[in-house]
Design a protein around this motif. Structure first.
Motif, PDB file in Angstrom:
ATOM      1  N   PRO A 143     -12.021 -52.403  28.748  1.00  0.00           N
ATOM      2  CA  PRO A 143     -12.172 -51.208  27.909  1.00  0.00           C
ATOM      3  C   PRO A 143     -10.936 -51.011  27.031  1.00  0.00           C
ATOM      4  O   PRO A 143      -9.810 -51.299  27.449  1.00  0.00           O
ATOM      5  CB  PRO A 143     -12.295 -50.069  28.926  1.00  0.00           C
ATOM      6  CG  PRO A 143     -12.697 -50.724  30.203  1.00  0.00           C
ATOM      7  CD  PRO A 143     -12.111 -52.095  30.176  1.00  0.00           C
ATOM      8  N   VAL A 144     -11.167 -50.511  25.818  1.00  0.00           N
ATOM      9  CA  VAL A 144     -10.069 -50.267  24.882  1.00  0.00           C
ATOM     10  C   VAL A 144     -10.139 -48.812  24.424  1.00  0.00           C
ATOM     11  O   VAL A 144     -11.163 -48.364  23.921  1.00  0.00           O
ATOM     12  CB  VAL A 144     -10.131 -51.202  23.650  1.00  0.00           C
ATOM     13  CG1 VAL A 144      -8.983 -50.907  22.694  1.00  0.00           C
ATOM     14  CG2 VAL A 144     -10.127 -52.660  24.073  1.00  0.00           C
ATOM     15  N   MET A 145      -9.037 -48.108  24.654  1.00  0.00           N
ATOM     16  CA  MET A 145      -8.922 -46.729  24.192  1.00  0.00           C
ATOM     17  C   MET A 145      -8.161 -46.773  22.872  1.00  0.00           C
ATOM     18  O   MET A 145      -7.064 -47.321  22.811  1.00  0.00           O
ATOM     19  CB  MET A 145      -8.189 -45.873  25.219  1.00  0.00           C
ATOM     20  CG  MET A 145      -8.071 -44.426  24.837  1.00  0.00           C
ATOM     21  SD  MET A 145      -7.352 -43.429  26.162  1.00  0.00           S
ATOM     22  CE  MET A 145      -8.795 -43.160  27.186  1.00  0.00           C
ATOM     23  N   VAL A 146      -8.760 -46.221  21.819  1.00  0.00           N
ATOM     24  CA  VAL A 146      -8.134 -46.246  20.499  1.00  0.00           C
ATOM     25  C   VAL A 146      -7.657 -44.844  20.148  1.00  0.00           C
ATOM     26  O   VAL A 146      -8.448 -43.898  20.116  1.00  0.00           O
ATOM     27  CB  VAL A 146      -9.112 -46.755  19.423  1.00  0.00           C
ATOM     28  CG1 VAL A 146      -8.419 -46.802  18.059  1.00  0.00           C
ATOM     29  CG2 VAL A 146      -9.660 -48.125  19.790  1.00  0.00           C
TER      30      VAL A 146
ATOM     31  N   PHE B 152     -13.818 -47.676  23.776  1.00  0.00           N
ATOM     32  CA  PHE B 152     -14.778 -48.734  23.473  1.00  0.00           C
ATOM     33  C   PHE B 152     -15.043 -49.573  24.705  1.00  0.00           C
ATOM     34  O   PHE B 152     -14.130 -49.952  25.422  1.00  0.00           O
ATOM     35  CB  PHE B 152     -14.247 -49.637  22.352  1.00  0.00           C
ATOM     36  CG  PHE B 152     -14.283 -49.002  20.999  1.00  0.00           C
ATOM     37  CD1 PHE B 152     -15.354 -49.210  20.149  1.00  0.00           C
ATOM     38  CD2 PHE B 152     -13.245 -48.189  20.576  1.00  0.00           C
ATOM     39  CE1 PHE B 152     -15.394 -48.626  18.891  1.00  0.00           C
ATOM     40  CE2 PHE B 152     -13.267 -47.598  19.326  1.00  0.00           C
ATOM     41  CZ  PHE B 152     -14.343 -47.818  18.484  1.00  0.00           C
ATOM     42  N   ARG B 153     -16.331 -49.859  24.929  1.00  0.00           N
ATOM     43  CA  ARG B 153     -16.783 -50.815  25.951  1.00  0.00           C
ATOM     44  C   ARG B 153     -17.879 -51.642  25.321  1.00  0.00           C
ATOM     45  O   ARG B 153     -18.755 -51.108  24.648  1.00  0.00           O
ATOM     46  CB  ARG B 153     -17.342 -50.086  27.170  1.00  0.00           C
ATOM     47  CG  ARG B 153     -16.244 -49.418  27.996  1.00  0.00           C
ATOM     48  CD  ARG B 153     -16.784 -49.081  29.339  1.00  0.00           C
ATOM     49  NE  ARG B 153     -16.555 -50.244  30.178  1.00  0.00           N
ATOM     50  CZ  ARG B 153     -16.108 -50.178  31.412  1.00  0.00           C
ATOM     51  NH1 ARG B 153     -15.856 -49.024  31.965  1.00  0.00           N
ATOM     52  NH2 ARG B 153     -15.925 -51.263  32.118  1.00  0.00           N
TER      53      ARG B 153
ATOM     54  N   GLU C 212     -17.071 -42.985  24.244  1.00  0.00           N
ATOM     55  CA  GLU C 212     -16.478 -41.657  24.487  1.00  0.00           C
ATOM     56  C   GLU C 212     -15.572 -41.326  23.315  1.00  0.00           C
ATOM     57  O   GLU C 212     -14.975 -42.212  22.708  1.00  0.00           O
ATOM     58  CB  GLU C 212     -15.669 -41.664  25.783  1.00  0.00           C
ATOM     59  CG  GLU C 212     -15.118 -40.335  26.192  1.00  0.00           C
ATOM     60  CD  GLU C 212     -16.140 -39.406  26.841  1.00  0.00           C
ATOM     61  OE1 GLU C 212     -16.059 -38.192  26.588  1.00  0.00           O
ATOM     62  OE2 GLU C 212     -17.003 -39.885  27.596  1.00  0.00           O
ATOM     63  N   ARG C 213     -15.485 -40.032  23.023  1.00  0.00           N
ATOM     64  CA  ARG C 213     -14.665 -39.564  21.908  1.00  0.00           C
ATOM     65  C   ARG C 213     -14.101 -38.193  22.252  1.00  0.00           C
ATOM     66  O   ARG C 213     -14.815 -37.350  22.784  1.00  0.00           O
ATOM     67  CB  ARG C 213     -15.534 -39.470  20.665  1.00  0.00           C
ATOM     68  CG  ARG C 213     -14.878 -38.900  19.453  1.00  0.00           C
ATOM     69  CD  ARG C 213     -15.944 -38.716  18.343  1.00  0.00           C
ATOM     70  NE  ARG C 213     -15.309 -38.589  17.069  1.00  0.00           N
ATOM     71  CZ  ARG C 213     -15.348 -39.486  16.100  1.00  0.00           C
ATOM     72  NH1 ARG C 213     -16.035 -40.599  16.250  1.00  0.00           N
ATOM     73  NH2 ARG C 213     -14.715 -39.291  14.980  1.00  0.00           N
TER      74      ARG C 213
ATOM     75  N   LYS D 168     -15.034 -41.435  34.588  1.00  0.00           N
ATOM     76  CA  LYS D 168     -16.440 -41.329  34.159  1.00  0.00           C
ATOM     77  C   LYS D 168     -16.963 -42.672  33.639  1.00  0.00           C
ATOM     78  O   LYS D 168     -18.138 -42.998  33.795  1.00  0.00           O
ATOM     79  CB  LYS D 168     -16.524 -40.260  33.075  1.00  0.00           C
ATOM     80  CG  LYS D 168     -17.860 -40.060  32.441  1.00  0.00           C
ATOM     81  CD  LYS D 168     -17.751 -38.895  31.465  1.00  0.00           C
ATOM     82  CE  LYS D 168     -18.627 -39.081  30.278  1.00  0.00           C
ATOM     83  NZ  LYS D 168     -18.489 -37.985  29.312  1.00  0.00           N
ATOM     84  N   HIS D 169     -16.071 -43.477  33.074  1.00  0.00           N
ATOM     85  CA  HIS D 169     -16.466 -44.779  32.527  1.00  0.00           C
ATOM     86  C   HIS D 169     -16.056 -45.939  33.427  1.00  0.00           C
ATOM     87  O   HIS D 169     -15.976 -47.080  32.984  1.00  0.00           O
ATOM     88  CB  HIS D 169     -15.896 -44.926  31.110  1.00  0.00           C
ATOM     89  CG  HIS D 169     -16.540 -43.984  30.151  1.00  0.00           C
ATOM     90  ND1 HIS D 169     -17.801 -44.186  29.637  1.00  0.00           N
ATOM     91  CD2 HIS D 169     -16.125 -42.783  29.671  1.00  0.00           C
ATOM     92  CE1 HIS D 169     -18.126 -43.178  28.855  1.00  0.00           C
ATOM     93  NE2 HIS D 169     -17.131 -42.304  28.864  1.00  0.00           N
TER      94      HIS D 169
END
Length: 156
Positions: free
Chosen positions: A58-61, A117-118, A124-125, A141-142
């Motif tokens: 997963p990538v958190m932007v 992003f997955r 998610e936002r 949650k993810h």
């Protein structure tokens, strides 16, 4: 009359130069608290570094701006989570002032905005600075969990 105008111009230029020097010295003095699981990403590398990578991890932007006060609160918090989670997710930082095409592409209207992003998709936002328990909830949650040693029950 000309002397007064000339004096005002000299004072204004001197003040501008001193403020610019003070701001650059302040920015240089700020510690670099970047996580080892964090990368700055631009529009040219976004698809490869974020979308493609998100098929594996997963990538958190974090869409941020240098001038954004809430961004300065959220940035070290997200970097702390990235370190604590030891690669369970990666943190990508996008400077919206330098990457306006990404801002338009993902309909970013306020800073900070964070997308998770997955599998190449945004799942998610959230917008604005969040408390640590809110970020932890989003990650959990993810299905993203901190390693047992890092999750000692304390807030990040």
């Amino acid at each position: 009359m000309h002397v007064v105008i000339l004096t005002a111009i000299v004072v204004a230029v001197f003040t501008f130069l001193m403020l610019r020097r003070w701001r650059s010295a302040k920015q240089e003095a700020m510690p670099d608290n970047r996580s080892s699981y964090e990368a700055f990403v631009n529009a040219d590398e976004f698809d490869e570094m974020v979308l493609k990578t998100s098929h594996k991890t997963p990538v958190m932007v974090d869409f941020y701006a240098e001038w954004c006060g809430p961004c300065r609160v959220l940035t070290p918090l997200l970097a702390g989570f990235a370190d604590d989670y030891q690669g369970a997710f990666l943190l990508a930082k996008v400077d919206v002032d330098k990457n306006q095409q990404l801002m338009q592409r993902f309909d970013i209207r306020a800073m900070p905005t964070v997308l998770l992003f997955r599998d190449g998709e945004s799942v998610e936002r959230f917008t604005g600075a969040k408390l640590p328990h809110s970020i932890r909830y989003i990650l959990t949650k993810h299905g993203i969990h901190a390693p047992k040693a890092a999750s000692g029950g304390e807030d990040v």
